[in-house]
Design a protein around this motif. Sequence first.
Motif, PDB file in Angstrom:
ATOM      1  N   GLY A 137      -2.931  -3.860  12.469  1.00  0.00           N
ATOM      2  CA  GLY A 137      -2.204  -4.668  11.512  1.00  0.00           C
ATOM      3  C   GLY A 137      -3.058  -5.597  10.687  1.00  0.00           C
ATOM      4  O   GLY A 137      -4.290  -5.629  10.780  1.00  0.00           O
ATOM      5  N   GLU A 156      -2.017  -7.243   2.667  1.00  0.00           N
ATOM      6  CA  GLU A 156      -0.573  -7.203   2.493  1.00  0.00           C
ATOM      7  C   GLU A 156      -0.006  -5.927   3.109  1.00  0.00           C
ATOM      8  O   GLU A 156      -0.366  -4.827   2.686  1.00  0.00           O
ATOM      9  N   PRO A 157       0.867  -6.040   4.115  1.00  0.00           N
ATOM     10  CA  PRO A 157       1.469  -4.832   4.688  1.00  0.00           C
ATOM     11  C   PRO A 157       2.257  -4.048   3.642  1.00  0.00           C
ATOM     12  O   PRO A 157       2.924  -4.629   2.781  1.00  0.00           O
ATOM     13  N   VAL A 158       2.152  -2.735   3.727  1.00  0.00           N
ATOM     14  CA  VAL A 158       2.876  -1.844   2.826  1.00  0.00           C
ATOM     15  C   VAL A 158       4.147  -1.396   3.534  1.00  0.00           C
ATOM     16  O   VAL A 158       4.091  -0.896   4.664  1.00  0.00           O
ATOM     17  N   ALA A 159       5.275  -1.581   2.871  1.00  0.00           N
ATOM     18  CA  ALA A 159       6.561  -1.210   3.479  1.00  0.00           C
ATOM     19  C   ALA A 159       6.661   0.298   3.633  1.00  0.00           C
ATOM     20  O   ALA A 159       6.112   1.059   2.824  1.00  0.00           O
ATOM     21  N   PRO A 165      14.143  -1.829   3.218  1.00  0.00           N
ATOM     22  CA  PRO A 165      13.296  -2.852   3.862  1.00  0.00           C
ATOM     23  C   PRO A 165      13.552  -2.994   5.352  1.00  0.00           C
ATOM     24  O   PRO A 165      12.680  -3.449   6.095  1.00  0.00           O
ATOM     25  N   GLY A 168      11.098  -1.682   7.966  1.00  0.00           N
ATOM     26  CA  GLY A 168       9.899  -2.429   8.346  1.00  0.00           C
ATOM     27  C   GLY A 168       8.653  -1.963   7.615  1.00  0.00           C
ATOM     28  O   GLY A 168       8.703  -1.195   6.652  1.00  0.00           O
ATOM     29  N   ASP A 169       7.524  -2.439   8.103  1.00  0.00           N
ATOM     30  CA  ASP A 169       6.233  -2.147   7.468  1.00  0.00           C
ATOM     31  C   ASP A 169       5.583  -0.914   8.070  1.00  0.00           C
ATOM     32  O   ASP A 169       5.784  -0.590   9.252  1.00  0.00           O
ATOM     33  N   SER A 170       4.778  -0.249   7.264  1.00  0.00           N
ATOM     34  CA  SER A 170       3.971   0.877   7.738  1.00  0.00           C
ATOM     35  C   SER A 170       2.699   0.338   8.381  1.00  0.00           C
ATOM     36  O   SER A 170       2.483  -0.879   8.469  1.00  0.00           O
ATOM     37  N   ARG A 171       1.832   1.230   8.806  1.00  0.00           N
ATOM     38  CA  ARG A 171       0.544   0.800   9.378  1.00  0.00           C
ATOM     39  C   ARG A 171      -0.525   0.632   8.299  1.00  0.00           C
ATOM     40  O   ARG A 171      -1.697   0.447   8.620  1.00  0.00           O
ATOM     41  N   VAL A 173      -2.087  -1.307   4.770  1.00  0.00           N
ATOM     42  CA  VAL A 173      -2.122  -2.597   4.078  1.00  0.00           C
ATOM     43  C   VAL A 173      -2.824  -2.419   2.737  1.00  0.00           C
ATOM     44  O   VAL A 173      -3.598  -1.471   2.533  1.00  0.00           O
TER      45      VAL A 173
END
Length: 513
Positions: A137, A156-159, A165, A168-171, A173
């Motif tokens: 992360g 910045e995490p990529v959704a 939304p 959540g976020d993907s792995r 950034v």
Amino acid sequence: MFLTISTTGTAEKPATDLGFLLHKHPGKAQAFSTSHGTAHVLYPEASAERCTAALLLEVDPVALVRRGRGKGRGGAPDAALAQYVNDRPYAASSLLAVALARVFKSALHGTCAAMPERAAAVMPLRIEVPALPARGGAELVARLFGPLGWTSVVAEPVALDPEFPEWGDSRYVRLVLEGELRLADALNQLYVLLPVLDDAKHYWVAPDEVDKLLRAGDGWLADHPEQKLITSRYLSRRWGLTREATERLELVRLAEADGLDVEDVDNAVDEATDTEERPVPLAERRREAILGALRAADAARVLDLGCGQGQLVQALLKDVRFTEIVGVDVSARALSVAARRLRLDRMGERQAARVSLLQGSLTYTDKRLTGYDAAVLSEVIEHLDLPRLPALEYAVFGSARPRTVVVTTPNVEYNVRWESLPAGHVRHHDHRFEWTRGEFRVWAADVAGRYGYDVAFTPVGPDDPEVGAPTQMAVFTRTDETGTDETGTEQTRTDQTRTDQTRTDETPKEDAA
């Protein structure tokens, strides 16, 4: 996959100097063939005030499957269809790191014939990677890049899907680095940390990857707080390579702490540098004295701890009574010289079965070294800083516990007999100390008492009636009497032998190899 490098400048130092440092002209687009596709270099903007170089890697999916079979993510995919549907063409990974090394080779090395002073100086940099796999992360990204001199590290995490939304976020950034660094330092950090964050490599990790890691990590990896994680991931968790890299990085750290070059710490001591009128005869006398002590102890399986260039190992091989000989040294360079001296690559099968060379630090306990008849520390202890000597004592006498230990070290009193040696100087520049006969006897008696050994002393070389012999030797023999380890715990020889045998039985296969 995509990466941009931007800088700002002035009329005196235009930003377009970036083209010189990267060896890529801002006025044209260039393409370079790599093993898995084509790398393009282009400049979206190029002015005196601001210049941006972009590296675009077009991955050939067919080449990726063909070349990646059985290697990293290409042959061991996350899912059954990963070789057909994967993130390799889009997300920064070891593929992009290889492209960096291929396209910006001179810049990574910090060389620029046209502007050497600019290559050596820091400059304002902004590096952006739109899609970076980050196993660990955004927090791990900050831990890796934060200590490296960047004033701003944004991950910045990529959704997974902006339309949903709640998923959540993907792995992945979006990474943006800003700060004033040398361009070479920034590129080398990316070369190492891109595959570390992805935690996968598309090619087989061979032993030469250790050299690549240390070369790219020069100046920052040895003291990085996440050194262990970086080393392990970069080398695909190959235990043997990770251990080698860690030990070599420790040499770098020790050298920097003492203000020395690595060569001064990682020194294969050449016996010819012994300051004496006829150094080779004394070296021969020392080896003969050691061989005599080992024969008297009826030793068959022998450790040469701190074997250096392998002179004693070579002498032991000539005597068939020594059925197993193991040379151990922290210096990879010394072991390489020893292997050439012994001609291990051309040695017969029966002879080769008697000898092995291991890299290891003598100040750490090592299960591979237990269960041997004898161990030799020939001209070794004086190369350690005195505060580290107790660690060696425990590793050899407390953990490995051979039946016999032979220790030789210079007699500092004899130094006055050499006119070529200035007063107050030690015999070798790497000696941390040299003891008098009295000091050596006090140390040896203390070690023997603490670990359950008897000790006898023998002079080696011409025995001067006033100052003694040039070399002093102590032969430690393990006794049946109760001894104590460094924690003060009583331990009999029988109990310790049983413990040693248990440790030997439990030694992992890769340790015993």
